[in-house]
Design a protein around this motif. Structure first.
Motif, mmCIF file in Angstrom:
data_model
loop_
_atom_site.group_PDB
_atom_site.id
_atom_site.type_symbol
_atom_site.label_atom_id
_atom_site.label_comp_id
_atom_site.label_asym_id
_atom_site.label_seq_id
_atom_site.Cartn_x
_atom_site.Cartn_y
_atom_site.Cartn_z
ATOM 1 N N GLU A 268 0.823 -1.203 0.000
ATOM 2 C CA GLU A 268 0.000 0.000 0.000
ATOM 3 C C GLU A 268 0.863 1.263 0.000
ATOM 4 O O GLU A 268 0.533 2.256 -0.657
ATOM 5 N N THR A 269 1.980 1.225 0.735
ATOM 6 C CA THR A 269 2.888 2.370 0.746
ATOM 7 C C THR A 269 3.527 2.572 -0.611
ATOM 8 O O THR A 269 3.685 3.706 -1.081
ATOM 9 N N ARG A 272 1.030 4.182 -2.968
ATOM 10 C CA ARG A 272 0.877 5.626 -2.758
ATOM 11 C C ARG A 272 2.029 6.388 -3.402
ATOM 12 O O ARG A 272 1.829 7.466 -3.970
ATOM 13 N N ARG A 275 1.610 6.290 -7.262
ATOM 14 C CA ARG A 275 0.536 7.160 -7.752
ATOM 15 C C ARG A 275 0.990 8.616 -7.851
ATOM 16 O O ARG A 275 0.368 9.415 -8.545
#
Length: 637
Positions: A268-269, A272, A275
């Motif tokens: 998830e990190t 981010r 993105r």
């Protein structure tokens, strides 16, 4: 240690029943016979309702981590019973927590490959006999049941493993199930492998010896063994099933620890961070070129080779995409894949204006392995001596001089890249915040000019404090004259600086490396008269049209902010005021965009932007910090 699996277990179930066919490690110090169900040790009333017997019927696995991180406390019969789930639970996530062990898998129903004609003849009579004793509907159901099997590849993890880690292991189990299903339909691979494992179990060997023989005879067991070792060592695996299908997988929580021990980078990190990728970003490889092809499928190898051929940490992603004749979206995907697999990291292209400082968690103790590694890479150089130059935020241009040999500058760039690869340095970017003075503040231009002693200036540092500074013929009174800026260069005419062409993120070490010479308004000691004469903005020369234009531009501000801006001499210059208002309206003065991003999206040269910030230094403050999107990947413990 919570990232590493305790064991990998293969459970098989078909019409003949369930069976644990293989597990690894084979030597797990089984205590099954002593610690299995205690219901056999005392007689119970079969008609009684038992409500508090859960602890007695659960195998004791409290010592699962005390034996080198191996699973213990379960017999094979118990494990096979636990994981031979019903068809209703197949093709979805299966998770079970018992004491301090968490089991995660993705049970998969796989149809048997159609049997050959020789086998079909032998099975026909049994099917006919069953049909004679049962209804036609039951016969059809029994045939369908015999034609499918359940395969469940289970990973035993520490119970305290995070949700992100559990999710990754579930994804791996799911991919293995899909791969085995494909190979079963193609060549009957799974049927052959499970039959070989079952025959080995029927030889009545000791349990550990049986699993060792299975690992020697069956390629599927060898693949599971290889997967276990890869997960425990690097977190990167590339396994070929049946010499045909290659399965690639990355456990980022483990893989990123190869470059920075103790870090815990979740997918998830990474998402981010990815993105936030922009065309002006760059890429820094962390491994040799030869190690890159292991992480991409054959279909993406050609594009990766195109990108690697033009790769340099001095260029932006947009420039590399243009040189490699690739779309920027394809470059994004390739770079994202390399970052996820811990093969590369995101940086801003290396240039002389980049400001670096020692990372707060850099392993710089005297016994660090990086000290010797640095000496082997750069003969005659000391890591502590080189990195001490970055104890305070320092730009590369600050450490070089125009008289320095190009070879020395190249070595310095290589050392900076090496320290970035090992996460010893972090880059600081300059952010801007619009913050006009308060109405109640007694600070005014006239009062300050009158109160200051002759020949003294005040400089606004990175912390926003006014500090007295000596009279500097180049940087006197400039808000941008900080230690992180390049060293002063010989006097250059202002026009030549403005006409110089700076490329944003083109990677050239010769670009954007000239310290912008402040205008003479910087030496005015906040004197309105001197500033107006310097910028040719004499109030008497402002006609009505210019005054109307200035008023229109200032309409977006409230009265207090408008008054603060009008006190600035540069506000009488239409071009300067228009650019400042434009950047304000675009939201660049909210401490969310660093200078490099503003330069790219607004097509500005660094000299233009720095001069504008210096002219409006009374309402714009700057500070330096790391890019939060990139830094989030390396600040997780």
């Amino acid at each position: 240690m919570e990232v590493n699996p305790l064991a990998v277990i293969l459970v098989y179930f078909d019409s003949k029943g369930d069976r644990l066919l293989f597990r690894y490690p084979t030597h797990t110090h089984q205590l099954g016979e002593e610690l299995t169900l205690t219901s056999n040790k005392k007689k119970r009333n079969p008609f009684a309702v038992h409500t508090d017997d859960h602890d007695d019927q659960t195998p004791n696995i409290s010592a699962a981590k005390s034996q080198g991180g191996q699973l213990q406390g379960f017999s094979d019969d118990v494990l096979s019973t636990l994981f031979a789930v019903k068809p209703q639970l197949c093709n979805q996530k299966f998770e079970l927590k018992l004491n301090d062990v968490r089991f995660v898998s993705h049970p998969t129903l796989i149809p048997h490959k159609e049997q050959r004609p020789s086998n079909a003849g032998t099975s026909a009579p049994s099917t006919t006999s069953n049909a004679s004793s049962t209804s036609p509907a039951n016969a059809v159901a029994n045939v369908a049941k015999k034609q499918q099997m359940l395969i469940n590849i289970v990973f035993a993890l520490h119970a305290k493993a995070s949700f992100s880690i559990v999710k990754c292991y579930h994804e791996l189990s799911k991919r293995l199930g899909v791969a085995l299903k494909f190979e079963e339909q193609r060549s009957g691979y799974l049927t052959e492998e499970t039959s070989q494992m079952a025959r080995t179990h029927d030889e009545q060997q000791p349990v550990e010896r049986t699993f060792e023989l299975i690992a020697e005879r069956c390629s599927l067991a060898q693949a599971l063994k290889s997967i276990y070792h890869d997960l425990c060592t690097t977190g990167l695996l590339s396994t070929t099933l049946n010499q045909n299908l290659t399965l690639s997988f990355c456990l980022p929580q483990k893989a990123h620890q190869l470059h920075k021990k103790g870090s815990m980078v979740d997918p998830e990190t990474i998402d981010r961070c990815l993105r936030s990728l922009k065309p002006y970003h760059g890429m820094l490889l962390l491994v040799d070129f030869a190690e890159l092809l292991d992480c991409v499928p054959p279909t993406g190898a050609r594009m990766l080779l195109q990108l690697v051929e033009v790769y340099t940490p001095l260029m932006s992603l947009q420039s590399m995409a243009s040189d490699a004749d690739l779309g920027i979206d394809h470059v994004y995907k390739l770079v994202s894949h390399l970052v996820y697999w811990a093969k590369a990291t995101i940086i801003y292209p290396l240039c002389e204006t980049n400001v670096y400082v020692i990372a707060p968690d850099a392993p710089l103790h005297t016994k660090s392995h990086l000290v010797e590694k640095f000496s082997m890479r750069f003969a005659g150089m000391s890591l502590f001596e080189v990195i001490s130059d970055f104890s305070l935020p320092t730009s590369i241009g600050h450490l070089t001089t125009p008289l320095q040999q190009p070879a020395r500058q190249g070595i310095l760039a290589q050392m900076v890249l090496w320290m970035l690869q090992h996460h010893l340095l972090m880059q600081l970017h300059t952010y801007v915040q619009f913050m006009p003075s308060d109405d109640a503040d007694e600070f005014s231009d006239a009062a300050t000019a009158a109160a200051q002693p002759p020949g003294s200036n005040y400089v606004l540092g990175s912390c926003g404090n006014l500090t007295e500074d000596d009279d500097d013929p180049l940087h006197g009174g400039s808000m941008l004259s900080m230690s992180s800026q390049p060293l002063p260069v010989p006097h250059i005419h202002r026009r030549s600086i403005q006409e110089d062409h700076f490329s944003v993120g083109d990677g050239s070490l010769a670009s954007d490396n000239i310290a912008v010479q402040p205008s003479s308004s910087h030496k005015s000691n906040f004197s309105m008269t001197a500033s107006l004469s310097t910028d040719n903005c004499d109030e008497a020369s402002i006609d009505s049209m210019d005054e109307q234009k200035i008023n229109e531009l200032l309409q977006i501000f409230d009265d207090a902010d408008r008054a603060a801006i009008r006190r600035i001499p540069a506000s009488l210059n239409i071009d300067d005021l228009s650019l400042m208002v434009k950047l304000y309206q675009m939201g660049y003065f909210k401490s969310e965009h660093h200078l490099e991003e503003i330069m790219y999206f607004e097509n500005l040269r660094r000299s233009q932007l720095l001069q504008l910030l210096d002219k409006f230094r009374d309402v714009l403050i700057i500070y330096e910090t790391e890019d939060p999107a990139i830094a989030s990947m390396y600040n997780n413990k």
